[in-house]
Design an enzyme around this catalytic site. Sequence first.
Site, PDB file in Angstrom:
ATOM      1  CE  LYS A  53      -1.884  -1.516   3.981  1.00  0.00           C
ATOM      2  NZ  LYS A  53      -2.833  -1.390   5.134  1.00  0.00           N
ATOM      3  CG  ASP A 108      -6.017  -4.037   8.346  1.00  0.00           C
ATOM      4  OD1 ASP A 108      -6.211  -5.019   8.268  1.00  0.00           O
ATOM      5  OD2 ASP A 108      -6.508  -2.914   7.309  1.00  0.00           O
TER       6      ASP A 108
HETATM    7  C1  BGC Z   1      -2.151  -5.878   3.877  1.00  0.00           C
HETATM    8  C2  BGC Z   1      -3.039  -6.366   5.003  1.00  0.00           C
HETATM    9  C3  BGC Z   1      -3.525  -5.390   5.339  1.00  0.00           C
HETATM   10  C4  BGC Z   1      -4.558  -5.280   4.199  1.00  0.00           C
HETATM   11  C5  BGC Z   1      -5.850  -4.365   4.610  1.00  0.00           C
HETATM   12  C6  BGC Z   1      -2.979  -5.499   2.587  1.00  0.00           C
HETATM   13  O1  BGC Z   1      -2.122  -4.407   1.696  1.00  0.00           O
HETATM   14  O2  BGC Z   1      -0.846  -6.411   3.004  1.00  0.00           O
HETATM   15  O3  BGC Z   1      -1.933  -7.261   5.932  1.00  0.00           O
HETATM   16  O4  BGC Z   1      -5.156  -6.259   5.955  1.00  0.00           O
HETATM   17  O5  BGC Z   1      -3.445  -4.181   3.057  1.00  0.00           O
HETATM   18  O6  BGC Z   1      -5.393  -2.953   4.919  1.00  0.00           O
END
Ligand code: BGC
Length: 469
Positions: free
Chosen positions: A159, A195
């Site tokens: 992200k 989360d």
């Molecule tokens: C992460 C997860 C997270 C999800 C939602 C993903 O990019 O790898 O760990 O739960 O985003 O936030």
Amino acid sequence: FLSITLAVEKYLEPFRLSLEKLKEVSVRLKKDLIRGLGKHSHHRAAVKMLPTFVRATPDGTEKGDYLALDLGGTNFRVLYVRVVEEQQKVVKMDSKICSIPQEMMLGTGEQLFDHIAQCLGEFLESQDLKGQTLPLGFTFSFPCEQKEIDKSILIRWTKGFSCSGVEGQDVVKLLKEAIHRRGDYDIGSVAMVNDTVGTMMSCGYRDQSCEIGMIIGTGTNACYMEEIKNVKRVEGEDGRMCINTEWGGFGDDGSLKDILTEFDEVVDQTSINPGVHTFEKMISGMYLGEIVRLLLVKMAEDKLLFKGETSEALLTPGQFETKYISEIEDGLENAQKILTALGLNWDPVDACVVRLVCDTISSRSARLCAAALATISNRIRVNRGLDHLKTTVGVDGTVYRKHPNFSEELQAAVRLLAPKCDITFLVSEDGSGKGAAMVTAVAQTTCILPPSQQGATNPAAKKKKSVRT
Ligand code: BGC
């Protein structure tokens, strides 16, 4: 208009996934879940299936005061929360948001954790809490290999984050080191939480059949309660453990090649983590706007939109925000305003076509999530030898919450893909913050923490008589 629609359909067709295709996707994910759980296969598995050391969902007897940190998107949040047993509620006493500037997301880990420690310090100061050492739940929404509830190694950033010196490191240690560098306050026991897990746990206080947590926001992911005997990496035969699936990585081994479009390939190649989180890039808020933008550019270049003209904004990566998709699908007037703001020379037919494009991309996202959620609920059903499963999924994330019909589309598709599961969807307000406190509370009373830490720093936390697993 009809002839244009037909021409446009040629571009959109690869994004339309039939029920048959979704069933295939679900079968592939089912195999990947098993691979991720395997003792020897998990190293190479695209879907990581990470143990979380959360063995119990709340039973409604938890209570006490907690701090919660929430890092996972563009903001970082600190919360002071109270778990009130009498009301079966997690109450947010106060909270503070600190933004994480783009440079920091790409800077050093030390800078990032110093920033977090500073934000927490300022918050404690403002709440007059600096003298106390409250237990802390840290919602850290990235894939982590959890060794214990308070030891969590970052596997990789996702992200848009890419801070140096954090991958492969224990995040709790980095946080504590940053706090000790300051030396003006301390924290109690720490529980690390994804989360999805926070979301499941915060819904679990209200609805004790909540055994799945799902996020469809900047990123996407889900967790669920798996039988320990199936989690080959963790010792034990009895009871359950929450598994963070990290389904965003589905397809990273090429298993989704047949449904990826040329636009998905471009989104991947131009992202800061090419080749990683293939499924997430077809679904989540960080990428949906960009897929639409690339499609609109292509259609304009092929003279199907905007009289063959583009604009500087449309040609700039990231300028077509995912929230525009929701707004455009909500009404044609919004579409017109947004196209004007993007400097495009549109006519009413263009606005309708753009809306159709947005609808196609958000539908694909909702249906892919449905296929994945169906896989998980079916797995829980089969695990328990049930012909019919009634369960609840705690959900959060801007795409799910803000889009006008994403949730309906997802739910309709899940009903078709998992007909033997009756799923209730519970939107979790503030789940990742409050849920972190909930995990800490459950951890303090269910032997997740070493005995020396159980309840030690939080006299208000009550010992459990029985543990619901
Ligand atoms: C992460 C997860 C997270 C999800 C939602 C993903 O990019 O790898 O760990 O739960 O985003 O936030």
